[in-house]
Design a protein around this motif. Structure first.
Motif, PDB file in Angstrom:
ATOM      1  N   LEU A   7       0.844  -1.195   0.000  1.00 49.51           N
ATOM      2  CA  LEU A   7       0.000   0.000   0.000  1.00 49.51           C
ATOM      3  C   LEU A   7       0.875   1.239   0.000  1.00 49.51           C
ATOM      4  O   LEU A   7       1.914   1.271   0.657  1.00 49.51           O
ATOM      5  CB  LEU A   7      -0.888   0.049   1.252  1.00 49.51           C
ATOM      6  N   SER A   8       0.435   2.259  -0.710  1.00 43.49           N
ATOM      7  CA  SER A   8       1.129   3.544  -0.654  1.00 43.49           C
ATOM      8  C   SER A   8       0.775   4.236   0.666  1.00 43.49           C
ATOM      9  O   SER A   8      -0.163   3.834   1.367  1.00 43.49           O
ATOM     10  CB  SER A   8       0.707   4.431  -1.825  1.00 43.49           C
ATOM     11  N   LYS A   9       1.486   5.297   0.988  1.00 44.66           N
ATOM     12  CA  LYS A   9       1.195   6.063   2.199  1.00 44.66           C
ATOM     13  C   LYS A   9      -0.249   6.566   2.172  1.00 44.66           C
ATOM     14  O   LYS A   9      -0.964   6.450   3.159  1.00 44.66           O
ATOM     15  CB  LYS A   9       2.163   7.234   2.325  1.00 44.66           C
ATOM     16  N   GLU A  10      -0.669   7.094   1.041  1.00 41.85           N
ATOM     17  CA  GLU A  10      -2.023   7.633   0.928  1.00 41.85           C
ATOM     18  C   GLU A  10      -3.066   6.533   1.090  1.00 41.85           C
ATOM     19  O   GLU A  10      -4.108   6.735   1.730  1.00 41.85           O
ATOM     20  CB  GLU A  10      -2.200   8.355  -0.407  1.00 41.85           C
ATOM     21  N   GLN A  11      -2.820   5.362   0.495  1.00 40.80           N
ATOM     22  CA  GLN A  11      -3.756   4.246   0.628  1.00 40.80           C
ATOM     23  C   GLN A  11      -3.834   3.772   2.080  1.00 40.80           C
ATOM     24  O   GLN A  11      -4.921   3.490   2.583  1.00 40.80           O
ATOM     25  CB  GLN A  11      -3.326   3.083  -0.261  1.00 40.80           C
ATOM     26  N   LEU A  15      -7.075   3.898   4.414  1.00 41.90           N
ATOM     27  CA  LEU A  15      -7.554   2.665   5.034  1.00 41.90           C
ATOM     28  C   LEU A  15      -7.714   2.857   6.539  1.00 41.90           C
ATOM     29  O   LEU A  15      -8.725   2.454   7.117  1.00 41.90           O
ATOM     30  CB  LEU A  15      -6.597   1.512   4.737  1.00 41.90           C
ATOM     31  N   ALA A  16      -6.752   3.498   7.170  1.00 39.91           N
ATOM     32  CA  ALA A  16      -6.827   3.749   8.612  1.00 39.91           C
ATOM     33  C   ALA A  16      -8.053   4.598   8.946  1.00 39.91           C
ATOM     34  O   ALA A  16      -8.782   4.300   9.909  1.00 39.91           O
ATOM     35  CB  ALA A  16      -5.550   4.432   9.093  1.00 39.91           C
ATOM     36  N   GLU A  17      -8.302   5.633   8.177  1.00 43.64           N
ATOM     37  CA  GLU A  17      -9.482   6.480   8.411  1.00 43.64           C
ATOM     38  C   GLU A  17     -10.770   5.673   8.247  1.00 43.64           C
ATOM     39  O   GLU A  17     -11.709   5.817   9.029  1.00 43.64           O
ATOM     40  CB  GLU A  17      -9.485   7.670   7.451  1.00 43.64           C
ATOM     41  N   HIS A  18     -10.802   4.845   7.225  1.00 48.19           N
ATOM     42  CA  HIS A  18     -11.993   4.037   6.960  1.00 48.19           C
ATOM     43  C   HIS A  18     -12.238   3.066   8.117  1.00 48.19           C
ATOM     44  O   HIS A  18     -13.380   2.892   8.560  1.00 48.19           O
ATOM     45  CB  HIS A  18     -11.823   3.299   5.636  1.00 48.19           C
ATOM     46  N   ILE A  19     -11.183   2.446   8.618  1.00 47.69           N
ATOM     47  CA  ILE A  19     -11.320   1.506   9.731  1.00 47.69           C
ATOM     48  C   ILE A  19     -11.795   2.229  10.985  1.00 47.69           C
ATOM     49  O   ILE A  19     -12.660   1.740  11.704  1.00 47.69           O
ATOM     50  CB  ILE A  19      -9.996   0.769   9.982  1.00 47.69           C
ATOM     51  N   ARG A  20     -11.238   3.407  11.254  1.00 48.76           N
ATOM     52  CA  ARG A  20     -11.648   4.166  12.445  1.00 48.76           C
ATOM     53  C   ARG A  20     -13.118   4.580  12.383  1.00 48.76           C
ATOM     54  O   ARG A  20     -13.735   4.828  13.416  1.00 48.76           O
ATOM     55  CB  ARG A  20     -10.756   5.393  12.636  1.00 48.76           C
ATOM     56  N   SER A  21     -13.688   4.646  11.179  1.00 54.10           N
ATOM     57  CA  SER A  21     -15.087   5.039  11.040  1.00 54.10           C
ATOM     58  C   SER A  21     -16.062   3.884  11.278  1.00 54.10           C
ATOM     59  O   SER A  21     -17.270   4.104  11.343  1.00 54.10           O
ATOM     60  CB  SER A  21     -15.334   5.641   9.659  1.00 54.10           C
ATOM     61  N   GLY A  34       5.025  -0.061  19.461  1.00 50.62           N
ATOM     62  CA  GLY A  34       4.883   0.614  18.178  1.00 50.62           C
ATOM     63  C   GLY A  34       5.249  -0.256  16.996  1.00 50.62           C
ATOM     64  O   GLY A  34       5.451   0.242  15.890  1.00 50.62           O
ATOM     65  N   GLU A  35       5.289  -1.570  17.216  1.00 49.48           N
ATOM     66  CA  GLU A  35       5.704  -2.488  16.156  1.00 49.48           C
ATOM     67  C   GLU A  35       4.630  -2.729  15.098  1.00 49.48           C
ATOM     68  O   GLU A  35       4.928  -3.231  14.017  1.00 49.48           O
ATOM     69  CB  GLU A  35       6.165  -3.827  16.750  1.00 49.48           C
ATOM     70  N   VAL A  36       3.394  -2.362  15.383  1.00 50.82           N
ATOM     71  CA  VAL A  36       2.307  -2.541  14.415  1.00 50.82           C
ATOM     72  C   VAL A  36       2.098  -1.193  13.729  1.00 50.82           C
ATOM     73  O   VAL A  36       1.183  -0.440  14.038  1.00 50.82           O
ATOM     74  CB  VAL A  36       1.015  -3.029  15.111  1.00 50.82           C
ATOM     75  N   THR A  37       2.983  -0.887  12.819  1.00 50.89           N
ATOM     76  CA  THR A  37       2.974   0.413  12.165  1.00 50.89           C
ATOM     77  C   THR A  37       3.554   0.285  10.768  1.00 50.89           C
ATOM     78  O   THR A  37       4.578  -0.362  10.577  1.00 50.89           O
ATOM     79  CB  THR A  37       3.820   1.426  12.978  1.00 50.89           C
ATOM     80  N   MET A  38       2.896   0.897   9.818  1.00 50.06           N
ATOM     81  CA  MET A  38       3.478   1.008   8.483  1.00 50.06           C
ATOM     82  C   MET A  38       4.315   2.282   8.462  1.00 50.06           C
ATOM     83  O   MET A  38       3.825   3.349   8.836  1.00 50.06           O
ATOM     84  CB  MET A  38       2.394   1.065   7.413  1.00 50.06           C
ATOM     85  N   LEU A  39       5.559   2.155   8.053  1.00 49.83           N
ATOM     86  CA  LEU A  39       6.477   3.291   8.032  1.00 49.83           C
ATOM     87  C   LEU A  39       6.694   3.774   6.606  1.00 49.83           C
ATOM     88  O   LEU A  39       6.896   2.974   5.692  1.00 49.83           O
ATOM     89  CB  LEU A  39       7.815   2.893   8.647  1.00 49.83           C
ATOM     90  N   PHE A  40       6.642   5.085   6.453  1.00 56.64           N
ATOM     91  CA  PHE A  40       6.882   5.730   5.170  1.00 56.64           C
ATOM     92  C   PHE A  40       7.830   6.895   5.421  1.00 56.64           C
ATOM     93  O   PHE A  40       7.918   7.389   6.550  1.00 56.64           O
ATOM     94  CB  PHE A  40       5.571   6.251   4.573  1.00 56.64           C
ATOM     95  N   PRO A  41       8.525   7.373   4.398  1.00 60.36           N
ATOM     96  CA  PRO A  41       9.379   8.543   4.606  1.00 60.36           C
ATOM     97  C   PRO A  41       8.564   9.716   5.148  1.00 60.36           C
ATOM     98  O   PRO A  41       7.614  10.166   4.518  1.00 60.36           O
ATOM     99  CB  PRO A  41       9.921   8.846   3.211  1.00 60.36           C
ATOM    100  N   GLY A  42       8.869  10.143   6.353  1.00 57.46           N
ATOM    101  CA  GLY A  42       8.192  11.284   6.957  1.00 57.46           C
ATOM    102  C   GLY A  42       6.806  11.007   7.503  1.00 57.46           C
ATOM    103  O   GLY A  42       6.107  11.930   7.900  1.00 57.46           O
ATOM    104  N   GLY A  47      -1.141   0.841  13.682  1.00 55.68           N
ATOM    105  CA  GLY A  47      -2.264  -0.085  13.749  1.00 55.68           C
ATOM    106  C   GLY A  47      -2.433  -0.955  12.518  1.00 55.68           C
ATOM    107  O   GLY A  47      -3.273  -1.841  12.501  1.00 55.68           O
ATOM    108  N   ILE A  48      -1.636  -0.705  11.489  1.00 54.77           N
ATOM    109  CA  ILE A  48      -1.724  -1.493  10.258  1.00 54.77           C
ATOM    110  C   ILE A  48      -0.329  -1.974   9.895  1.00 54.77           C
ATOM    111  O   ILE A  48       0.634  -1.207   9.918  1.00 54.77           O
ATOM    112  CB  ILE A  48      -2.302  -0.680   9.093  1.00 54.77           C
ATOM    113  N   THR A  49      -0.225  -3.251   9.560  1.00 57.60           N
ATOM    114  CA  THR A  49       1.042  -3.804   9.094  1.00 57.60           C
ATOM    115  C   THR A  49       0.714  -4.977   8.165  1.00 57.60           C
ATOM    116  O   THR A  49      -0.445  -5.202   7.836  1.00 57.60           O
ATOM    117  CB  THR A  49       1.925  -4.238  10.291  1.00 57.60           C
TER     118      THR A  49
END
Length: 100
Positions: A7-11, A15-21, A34-42, A47-49
């Motif tokens: 998934l891209s950062k935007e995707q 997805l995170a916003e959609h799940i929170r809703s 903090g191990e359940v995290t998708m990391l992107f530059p900056g 909660g997603i991995t």
């Protein structure tokens, strides 16, 4: 998992916003360290991995008060799995990490 993330950062952020809703989801859970995290530059999307099987792994905090779930965590997991399916064609594993 190596190479390009599924998934891209935007995707991932969408997805995170959609799940929170989803009714019954209080928040996404980043894991104890903090191990359940998708990391992107900056940026990071907690909660997603992705697990070894290539499934989207979503860790949530369930809101068991004031929802239509009446404590049915299996139903909540199915709702979240459905939200993931609406956003991506990847299979999903849902972990209910905590409840409020």
């Amino acid at each position: 998992m190596t190479g390009q993330p599924p998934l891209s950062k935007e995707q991932a952020q969408a997805l995170a916003e959609h799940i929170r809703s989803v009714d019954g989801v209080d928040s996404l859970h980043p894991g104890r360290f903090g191990e359940v995290t998708m990391l992107f530059p900056g940026a990071r999307v907690p909660g997603i991995t992705f697990n070894r099987d290539g499934h989207v792994e979503v860790h949530i905090v369930a809101d068991i008060t004031g929802t239509s779930l009446e404590g049915d965590l299996n139903a909540l997991a199915e709702r979240v799995r459905g939200a993931v399916a609406e956003s991506t064609d990847l299979p999903a594993t849902i972990v209910i990490a905590d409840a409020v």
